[in-house]
Design an enzyme around this catalytic site. Structure first.
Site, PDB file in Angstrom:
ATOM      1  CE1 TYR A 166       9.779  37.932  83.628  1.00 43.52           C
ATOM      2  CE2 TYR A 166       9.795  40.277  84.121  1.00 43.52           C
ATOM      3  CZ  TYR A 166       9.651  38.973  84.537  1.00 43.52           C
ATOM      4  OH  TYR A 166       9.386  38.700  85.849  1.00 43.52           O
ATOM      5  CE  LYS A 170       6.090  37.883  84.656  1.00 44.14           C
ATOM      6  NZ  LYS A 170       5.385  36.641  85.047  1.00 44.14           N
TER       7      LYS A 170
HETATM    8  P1  NAI Z   1      12.133  30.967  89.599  1.00 44.54           P
HETATM    9  O1  NAI Z   1      13.006  30.845  88.413  1.00 44.54           O
HETATM   10  O2  NAI Z   1      12.614  30.466  90.902  1.00 44.54           O
HETATM   11  O3  NAI Z   1      10.707  30.290  89.338  1.00 44.54           O
HETATM   12  C1  NAI Z   1      10.144  30.100  88.079  1.00 44.54           C
HETATM   13  C2  NAI Z   1       9.785  28.634  87.954  1.00 44.54           C
HETATM   14  O4  NAI Z   1       9.038  28.417  86.740  1.00 44.54           O
HETATM   15  C3  NAI Z   1      11.024  27.746  87.872  1.00 44.54           C
HETATM   16  O5  NAI Z   1      11.000  26.773  88.908  1.00 44.54           O
HETATM   17  C4  NAI Z   1      10.945  27.120  86.492  1.00 44.54           C
HETATM   18  O6  NAI Z   1      11.454  25.805  86.423  1.00 44.54           O
HETATM   19  C5  NAI Z   1       9.452  27.167  86.220  1.00 44.54           C
HETATM   20  N1  NAI Z   1       9.152  27.109  84.787  1.00 44.54           N
HETATM   21  C6  NAI Z   1       9.782  27.764  83.788  1.00 44.54           C
HETATM   22  N2  NAI Z   1       9.232  27.442  82.611  1.00 44.54           N
HETATM   23  C7  NAI Z   1       8.217  26.578  82.857  1.00 44.54           C
HETATM   24  C8  NAI Z   1       7.265  25.915  82.038  1.00 44.54           C
HETATM   25  N3  NAI Z   1       7.270  26.074  80.712  1.00 44.54           N
HETATM   26  N4  NAI Z   1       6.337  25.121  82.626  1.00 44.54           N
HETATM   27  C9  NAI Z   1       6.347  24.952  83.976  1.00 44.54           C
HETATM   28  N5  NAI Z   1       7.244  25.532  84.800  1.00 44.54           N
HETATM   29  C10 NAI Z   1       8.164  26.358  84.254  1.00 44.54           C
HETATM   30  O7  NAI Z   1      11.786  32.532  89.715  1.00 44.54           O
HETATM   31  P2  NAI Z   1      10.707  33.301  90.615  1.00 44.54           P
HETATM   32  O8  NAI Z   1      11.289  34.608  90.931  1.00 44.54           O
HETATM   33  O9  NAI Z   1      10.187  32.448  91.708  1.00 44.54           O
HETATM   34  O10 NAI Z   1       9.548  33.572  89.534  1.00 44.54           O
HETATM   35  C11 NAI Z   1       8.186  33.267  89.734  1.00 44.54           C
HETATM   36  C12 NAI Z   1       7.332  34.234  88.934  1.00 44.54           C
HETATM   37  O11 NAI Z   1       7.440  35.552  89.510  1.00 44.54           O
HETATM   38  C13 NAI Z   1       7.740  34.401  87.483  1.00 44.54           C
HETATM   39  O12 NAI Z   1       6.580  34.508  86.685  1.00 44.54           O
HETATM   40  C14 NAI Z   1       8.504  35.698  87.461  1.00 44.54           C
HETATM   41  O13 NAI Z   1       8.490  36.309  86.197  1.00 44.54           O
HETATM   42  C15 NAI Z   1       7.721  36.481  88.487  1.00 44.54           C
HETATM   43  N6  NAI Z   1       8.434  37.615  89.055  1.00 44.54           N
HETATM   44  C16 NAI Z   1       9.444  37.464  89.954  1.00 44.54           C
HETATM   45  C17 NAI Z   1      10.056  38.558  90.493  1.00 44.54           C
HETATM   46  C18 NAI Z   1      11.075  38.438  91.564  1.00 44.54           C
HETATM   47  O14 NAI Z   1      11.458  39.468  92.149  1.00 44.54           O
HETATM   48  N7  NAI Z   1      11.549  37.259  91.894  1.00 44.54           N
HETATM   49  C19 NAI Z   1       9.715  39.929  90.056  1.00 44.54           C
HETATM   50  C20 NAI Z   1       8.600  39.992  89.174  1.00 44.54           C
HETATM   51  C21 NAI Z   1       8.006  38.871  88.679  1.00 44.54           C
END
Ligand code: NAI
Length: 324
Positions: A166, A170
């Site tokens: 990851y 990133k």
């Molecule tokens: P989340 O798991 O709620 O959202 C990620 C979404 O991406 C999910 O709805 C999932 O179904 C979708 N997804 C996964 N693979 C996919 C694909 N191949 N094609 C289309 N959609 C796909 O988690 P969150 O926290 O909202 O994450 C959003 C972004 O923020 C991610 O890139 C994560 O790495 C990043 N992030 C989040 C942090 C946090 O504190 N929540 C910290 C640092 C980064």
């Protein structure tokens, strides 16, 4: 100063079926953007598929009077990326904004990091940003306007255990952000990156492991100090509303965005900039290994650091040092 709007603009938000992406889609749509809500609807590890999340958010936006189209293609393949952008072109005729937000987690210590844990994470985060942005880029270049927001993470920028896959994906996106900023400048395209901190299912999963959320063993009654720390941590975590990250993403997606190639760390309503700094350093035209040892503090000294804006500036600095 007037409010910022997106009338006429078309945005693609990947992974917008929940968590942070949903908040981005809702805010952009509430300000007049027409939004493609992309999400495969799988698990945090990227397994399975469900149309429900993307459909649900698109419907939520329409119920609020906005315009949105659901898309369930995976960003993790070139065909999937093209199909996501095709959805925007078919529904709205163009694409002005891409928010690369889709993400999965497959944590493991480095000595157990097998290809089945590495490849899908690189595919969704890093290659996914390529696969979606490339077809959109061609449209943006032609129209001389575009905004791209990539999602990075403190887990990569600063490093954390068990996330070599990851963290690498990133920080790869930092390079992509910088290079796209350089390439897009002549075409009215700006690319920036956001490192969010927000309570979503993804963060919940990470925190469960560290004992802050979920089924954590309650601290022993006599360990008041530990209880307070866990309690304070929990109340901090409760403040990490993903909706409080969305204003930064939306501003970077707006035509008024004044910057390109930059990184912002955002959580709980706080916004700050991450940057790559360079120490003043040490110069010796006959540099030896012992010189490096003997001047290591000077090499590392952050006093008077600079933030080179591009490789040209960095090389220019070296040129001036070497030439005297
Ligand atoms: P989340 O798991 O709620 O959202 C990620 C979404 O991406 C999910 O709805 C999932 O179904 C979708 N997804 C996964 N693979 C996919 C694909 N191949 N094609 C289309 N959609 C796909 O988690 P969150 O926290 O909202 O994450 C959003 C972004 O923020 C991610 O890139 C994560 O790495 C990043 N992030 C989040 C942090 C946090 O504190 N929540 C910290 C640092 C980064």
């Amino acid at each position: 100063m007037s409010d910022l709007g997106f009338d006429g603009r078309v945005a693609v938000v990947t992974g917008a079926g929940g968590g942070l992406g949903r908040e981005y889609a809702l805010l952009l749509a509430s300000r007049g953007a027409r939004v493609v809500v992309n999400d495969t609807g799988g698990s945090t590890a990227g397994e399975g598929a469900d149309e429900g999340p993307a459909d649900g958010v698109a419907r939520e936006i329409r119920d609020l009077g906005g315009e949105a189209t659901a898309d369930t293609h995976s960003v993790a393949t070139p065909e999937g990326g093209k199909a996501v952008v095709r959805t925007a072109l078919d529904a709205y005729g163009t694409v002005d904004i891409v928010v690369n937000n889709a993400g999965i987690l497959r944590d493991a210590p480095f000595h157990e990091m097998t290809a089945d844990l590495l490849d899908p994470v690189l595919d969704v985060h890093l290659k996914g940003a390529f696969y979606v942005t490339t077809p959109a880029w061609n449209v943006m270049r032609e129209q001389g306007y575009g905004r791209v927001i990539n999602t990075i993470s403190a887990a990569g920028v600063l490093g954390t255990a068990n996330k070599s896959n990851y963290g690498s994906a990133k920080t790869g996106l930092i390079g992509l952000t910088r290079v796209l900023a350089a390439e897009g400048a002549a075409h009215g395209i700006k690319t920036n990156a956001v490192a969010p901190i927000a309570l979503t299912r993804m963060l919940t999963q990470s925190l469960t492991r560290t004992g802050v959320q979920g089924k954590v063993p309650e601290p022993e009654p006599d360990r008041a100090e530990q209880a307070m720390t866990v309690e304070r941590m929990r109340s901090f975590v409760d403040r990490l509303d993903p909706a409080l990250v969305a204003p930064v993403v939306a501003y970077l997606a707006h035509e008024d965005c004044p910057v390109s190639g930059e990184m912002y760390t955002v959580g709980a309503g706080h916004v700050a900039r991450f940057f790559v700094g360079r120490t003043d350093g040490y110069f010796n035209p006959a540099l030896s290994m012992e010189d490096v040892r003997d001047h290591f503090d000077e090499i590392r000294d952050e006093t008077g650091y600079t933030v080179p804006k591009d490789p040209g500036e960095e090389t220019g600095r070296l040129f001036r040092t070497v030439q005297g």
